[in-house]
Design a protein around this motif. Structure first.
Motif, PDB file in Angstrom:
ATOM      1  N   LYS A   1       0.873  -1.317   0.215  1.00  0.00           N
ATOM      2  CA  LYS A   1       0.117  -0.024   0.002  1.00  0.00           C
ATOM      3  C   LYS A   1       0.607   1.353  -0.014  1.00  0.00           C
ATOM      4  O   LYS A   1       0.617   2.364  -0.794  1.00  0.00           O
ATOM      5  CB  LYS A   1      -1.057  -0.005   1.068  1.00  0.00           C
ATOM      6  N   CYS A   2       2.132   1.142   0.793  1.00  0.00           N
ATOM      7  CA  CYS A   2       2.792   2.257   0.575  1.00  0.00           C
ATOM      8  C   CYS A   2       3.639   2.367  -0.614  1.00  0.00           C
ATOM      9  O   CYS A   2       3.558   3.432  -1.222  1.00  0.00           O
ATOM     10  CB  CYS A   2       4.058   2.064   1.631  1.00  0.00           C
ATOM     11  N   ALA A   3       3.854   1.470  -1.251  1.00  0.00           N
ATOM     12  CA  ALA A   3       4.476   1.391  -2.536  1.00  0.00           C
ATOM     13  C   ALA A   3       3.525   2.070  -3.479  1.00  0.00           C
ATOM     14  O   ALA A   3       3.628   3.022  -4.480  1.00  0.00           O
ATOM     15  CB  ALA A   3       4.848  -0.046  -3.141  1.00  0.00           C
ATOM     16  N   ALA A   4       2.334   1.630  -3.567  1.00  0.00           N
ATOM     17  CA  ALA A   4       1.103   2.094  -4.552  1.00  0.00           C
ATOM     18  C   ALA A   4       0.959   3.589  -4.143  1.00  0.00           C
ATOM     19  O   ALA A   4       1.072   4.293  -5.065  1.00  0.00           O
ATOM     20  CB  ALA A   4       0.012   1.438  -3.739  1.00  0.00           C
ATOM     21  N   LEU A   5       1.226   4.173  -2.962  1.00  0.00           N
ATOM     22  CA  LEU A   5       1.038   5.621  -2.642  1.00  0.00           C
ATOM     23  C   LEU A   5       2.134   6.281  -3.525  1.00  0.00           C
ATOM     24  O   LEU A   5       1.990   7.574  -4.037  1.00  0.00           O
ATOM     25  CB  LEU A   5       1.128   5.860  -1.385  1.00  0.00           C
ATOM     26  N   ALA A   6       3.289   5.581  -3.466  1.00  0.00           N
ATOM     27  CA  ALA A   6       4.645   6.555  -3.827  1.00  0.00           C
ATOM     28  C   ALA A   6       4.336   6.286  -5.558  1.00  0.00           C
ATOM     29  O   ALA A   6       4.510   7.366  -6.269  1.00  0.00           O
ATOM     30  CB  ALA A   6       5.685   5.901  -3.530  1.00  0.00           C
ATOM     31  N   GLU A   7       3.957   5.291  -5.916  1.00  0.00           N
ATOM     32  CA  GLU A   7       3.666   4.994  -7.464  1.00  0.00           C
ATOM     33  C   GLU A   7       2.684   5.925  -8.141  1.00  0.00           C
ATOM     34  O   GLU A   7       2.731   6.646  -9.054  1.00  0.00           O
ATOM     35  CB  GLU A   7       3.319   3.636  -7.781  1.00  0.00           C
TER      36      GLU A   7
ATOM     37  N   GLY B   1       6.517 -11.200  -6.398  1.00  0.00           N
ATOM     38  CA  GLY B   1       7.624 -11.829  -5.807  1.00  0.00           C
ATOM     39  C   GLY B   1       7.449 -13.164  -5.074  1.00  0.00           C
ATOM     40  O   GLY B   1       6.896 -14.012  -6.020  1.00  0.00           O
ATOM     41  N   THR B   2       7.637 -13.246  -3.773  1.00  0.00           N
ATOM     42  CA  THR B   2       7.035 -14.475  -3.175  1.00  0.00           C
ATOM     43  C   THR B   2       6.151 -14.880  -3.334  1.00  0.00           C
ATOM     44  O   THR B   2       5.477 -15.826  -3.823  1.00  0.00           O
ATOM     45  CB  THR B   2       7.702 -14.439  -1.834  1.00  0.00           C
ATOM     46  N   GLY B   3       5.032 -13.985  -3.237  1.00  0.00           N
ATOM     47  CA  GLY B   3       3.590 -13.762  -3.444  1.00  0.00           C
ATOM     48  C   GLY B   3       3.243 -12.978  -4.531  1.00  0.00           C
ATOM     49  O   GLY B   3       3.986 -12.485  -5.251  1.00  0.00           O
ATOM     50  N   PHE B   4       1.705 -12.812  -4.577  1.00  0.00           N
ATOM     51  CA  PHE B   4       1.295 -11.864  -5.570  1.00  0.00           C
ATOM     52  C   PHE B   4       0.133 -11.011  -4.901  1.00  0.00           C
ATOM     53  O   PHE B   4      -0.902 -11.443  -4.441  1.00  0.00           O
ATOM     54  CB  PHE B   4       0.439 -12.688  -6.808  1.00  0.00           C
ATOM     55  N   GLY B   5       0.664  -9.704  -4.738  1.00  0.00           N
ATOM     56  CA  GLY B   5      -0.245  -8.856  -3.819  1.00  0.00           C
ATOM     57  C   GLY B   5      -0.767  -7.519  -5.044  1.00  0.00           C
ATOM     58  O   GLY B   5      -0.145  -7.326  -6.049  1.00  0.00           O
ATOM     59  N   SER B   6      -1.587  -7.015  -4.533  1.00  0.00           N
ATOM     60  CA  SER B   6      -1.997  -5.842  -5.012  1.00  0.00           C
ATOM     61  C   SER B   6      -2.600  -4.640  -4.117  1.00  0.00           C
ATOM     62  O   SER B   6      -3.092  -4.911  -3.136  1.00  0.00           O
ATOM     63  CB  SER B   6      -3.015  -5.942  -6.419  1.00  0.00           C
ATOM     64  N   ALA B   7      -2.242  -3.349  -4.660  1.00  0.00           N
ATOM     65  CA  ALA B   7      -3.051  -2.422  -3.647  1.00  0.00           C
ATOM     66  C   ALA B   7      -3.718  -1.476  -4.565  1.00  0.00           C
ATOM     67  O   ALA B   7      -3.342  -1.105  -5.743  1.00  0.00           O
ATOM     68  CB  ALA B   7      -1.992  -1.541  -2.923  1.00  0.00           C
ATOM     69  N   ILE B   8      -4.659  -0.948  -4.305  1.00  0.00           N
ATOM     70  CA  ILE B   8      -5.619  -0.026  -4.973  1.00  0.00           C
ATOM     71  C   ILE B   8      -5.577   1.367  -4.412  1.00  0.00           C
ATOM     72  O   ILE B   8      -5.810   1.588  -3.132  1.00  0.00           O
ATOM     73  CB  ILE B   8      -7.055  -0.415  -5.027  1.00  0.00           C
ATOM     74  N   ILE B   9      -5.334   2.576  -5.324  1.00  0.00           N
ATOM     75  CA  ILE B   9      -5.373   3.781  -4.788  1.00  0.00           C
ATOM     76  C   ILE B   9      -6.587   4.425  -5.385  1.00  0.00           C
ATOM     77  O   ILE B   9      -6.519   4.311  -6.714  1.00  0.00           O
ATOM     78  CB  ILE B   9      -4.096   4.838  -5.128  1.00  0.00           C
ATOM     79  N   ASP B  10      -7.502   4.844  -4.924  1.00  0.00           N
ATOM     80  CA  ASP B  10      -8.580   5.759  -5.483  1.00  0.00           C
ATOM     81  C   ASP B  10      -8.747   7.032  -5.128  1.00  0.00           C
ATOM     82  O   ASP B  10      -8.754   7.529  -3.809  1.00  0.00           O
ATOM     83  CB  ASP B  10     -10.007   5.001  -4.895  1.00  0.00           C
ATOM     84  N   HIS B  11      -8.529   8.036  -6.197  1.00  0.00           N
ATOM     85  CA  HIS B  11      -8.435   9.494  -6.019  1.00  0.00           C
ATOM     86  C   HIS B  11      -7.547   9.888  -4.868  1.00  0.00           C
ATOM     87  O   HIS B  11      -8.027  10.607  -3.948  1.00  0.00           O
ATOM     88  CB  HIS B  11      -9.664  10.028  -5.847  1.00  0.00           C
ATOM     89  N   GLY B  12      -6.327   9.215  -4.800  1.00  0.00           N
ATOM     90  CA  GLY B  12      -5.109   9.657  -3.677  1.00  0.00           C
ATOM     91  C   GLY B  12      -5.289   9.057  -2.388  1.00  0.00           C
ATOM     92  O   GLY B  12      -4.482   8.857  -1.585  1.00  0.00           O
ATOM     93  N   LYS B  13      -6.352   8.113  -2.248  1.00  0.00           N
ATOM     94  CA  LYS B  13      -6.518   7.635  -0.953  1.00  0.00           C
ATOM     95  C   LYS B  13      -6.581   5.927  -1.094  1.00  0.00           C
ATOM     96  O   LYS B  13      -6.855   5.480  -2.108  1.00  0.00           O
ATOM     97  CB  LYS B  13      -8.000   7.600  -0.378  1.00  0.00           C
ATOM     98  N   ILE B  14      -5.701   5.338  -0.184  1.00  0.00           N
ATOM     99  CA  ILE B  14      -5.832   3.828   0.055  1.00  0.00           C
ATOM    100  C   ILE B  14      -7.230   3.230  -0.027  1.00  0.00           C
ATOM    101  O   ILE B  14      -7.954   3.602   0.725  1.00  0.00           O
ATOM    102  CB  ILE B  14      -4.993   3.385   1.131  1.00  0.00           C
ATOM    103  N   PHE B  15      -7.469   2.286  -0.926  1.00  0.00           N
ATOM    104  CA  PHE B  15      -8.863   1.657  -0.868  1.00  0.00           C
ATOM    105  C   PHE B  15      -8.535   0.525  -0.023  1.00  0.00           C
ATOM    106  O   PHE B  15      -7.794  -0.506  -0.308  1.00  0.00           O
ATOM    107  CB  PHE B  15      -9.296   1.358  -2.309  1.00  0.00           C
ATOM    108  N   ARG B  16      -9.407   0.452   1.205  1.00  0.00           N
ATOM    109  CA  ARG B  16      -9.098  -0.581   2.115  1.00  0.00           C
ATOM    110  C   ARG B  16     -10.015  -1.674   2.164  1.00  0.00           C
ATOM    111  O   ARG B  16      -9.496  -2.873   2.577  1.00  0.00           O
ATOM    112  CB  ARG B  16      -9.133   0.259   3.512  1.00  0.00           C
ATOM    113  N   GLY B  17     -11.055  -1.589   1.769  1.00  0.00           N
ATOM    114  CA  GLY B  17     -12.352  -2.344   2.374  1.00  0.00           C
ATOM    115  C   GLY B  17     -12.570  -2.462   3.655  1.00  0.00           C
ATOM    116  O   GLY B  17     -12.235  -1.584   4.322  1.00  0.00           O
ATOM    117  N   SER B  18     -13.245  -3.311   4.248  1.00  0.00           N
ATOM    118  CA  SER B  18     -13.664  -3.345   5.469  1.00  0.00           C
ATOM    119  C   SER B  18     -12.704  -3.466   6.616  1.00  0.00           C
ATOM    120  O   SER B  18     -12.528  -2.872   7.459  1.00  0.00           O
ATOM    121  CB  SER B  18     -14.741  -4.470   5.850  1.00  0.00           C
TER     122      SER B  18
END
Ligand SMILES: [Zn+2]
Length: 282
Positions: A97-103, A119-136
């Protein structure tokens, strides 16, 4: 004074900035020698830090560490701990999520974007209009555990249908070992050269898993940009071309046309993102 900290499995890296955001110090500590709390307190003893942002290799939510596979944690309520004892404001986020903010900032995004990492796993992070999209509970974007096809080797989470069980660095190693293919170094390249039909299958499932993941993300998020990173992607940048050429078979055409897929250009995206957490407001 602020501190940006990248807390990984083996090391803690910290950068200290003055109030004009000028870099005034860098520290490097081994996590094997001490826990995260002690490491940060040693920084506080050296610098008058008032604000800390941490990129963390594990699950976090609301300033609390929920799970940390590789880092010694003496105090999960880390945000409250530093406020109560030191009157220091601390924000902590998962590293992707930090990397996504920087990107998001680096590429000048304006709406929705995704950082995906293999990498070892497969992850993703979503940024929506500058904010981290978190889910519940801050777990949105765990695309590696979205369903794909049955893999003979289970995912790290225990399920057999996860994308990550077919498309990740650990899946490659474990499936190659399980089928005794004798491939050890340049895994994807060596799979391409092998005449064993199992090698072809592992390679095809890896590629298809990537396309399923990106297709699903494009269909659900409608991002303007997907940034691909992580060790496996950087070692095999052809995967970005493959995604660009083939993902339209796996998602909505109109949404595909609106999405650019690029290779990450940032060397230290999690650390850059940790700095952005200082002053980050939801
Ligand atoms: Zn899984």
């Amino acid at each position: 004074m602020i501190a940006a900290i990248d807390a990984g499995g083996t090391n803690i890296r910290a950068q200290i900035f003055d109030d004009q955001e000028k870099l005034i110090g860098s520290e490097f500590m081994n996590t094997g020698e001490r826990g995260l709390i002690e490491a940060i307190e040693s920084l506080l003893a050296k610098y008058p830090i008032k604000n800390i942002g941490i990129s963390y290799a594990g699950q976090v939510h609301n300033g609390m560490i929920l799970a940390s596979p590789n880092i010694q944690v003496d105090e999960p309520h880390i945000q409250a701990y530093f406020w109560d004892r030191h009157r220091v404001e601390l924000a902590i986020e998962n590293d992707l999520k930090c990397a996504a903010l920087a990107e998001y900032r680096y590429w000048g995004c304006k709406s929705a974007m995704i950082a995906a990492s293999i990498g070892t796993g497969f992850g993703s992070a979503i940024i929506d209009h500058g904010k981290i999209f978190r889910g519940s509970h801050n777990l949105a974007g765990e695309i590696g555990h979205a369903p794909y096809r049955y893999s003979d080797i289970p995912c790290g989470c225990g399920n057999h249908f996860c994308i990550e069980a077919s498309c990740s660095g650990s899946a490659l190693i474990r499936r190659i070992e399980y089928h005794q293919l004798g491939i050890k170094d340049d895994l994807l390249e060596e799979l391409k050269l092998s005449n064993d039909p199992k090698a072809r299958e592992i390679l095809d499932h890896f590629h298809e898993g990537l396309l399923f993941a990106l297709g699903s993300l494009i269909a659900t998020v409608n991002p303007e940009l997907i940034v691909l990173g992580g060790g496996v992607i950087h070692k095999n940048p052809y995967l970005v071309d493959l995604a660009n050429e083939q993902v339209e078979r796996f998602t909505l055409q109109t949404a595909r046309k609106q999405t650019k897929i690029v290779l990450s250009q940032l060397e230290e995206a999690p650390l850059l993102g940790a700095k952005l957490l200082c002053g980050y407001k939801e």
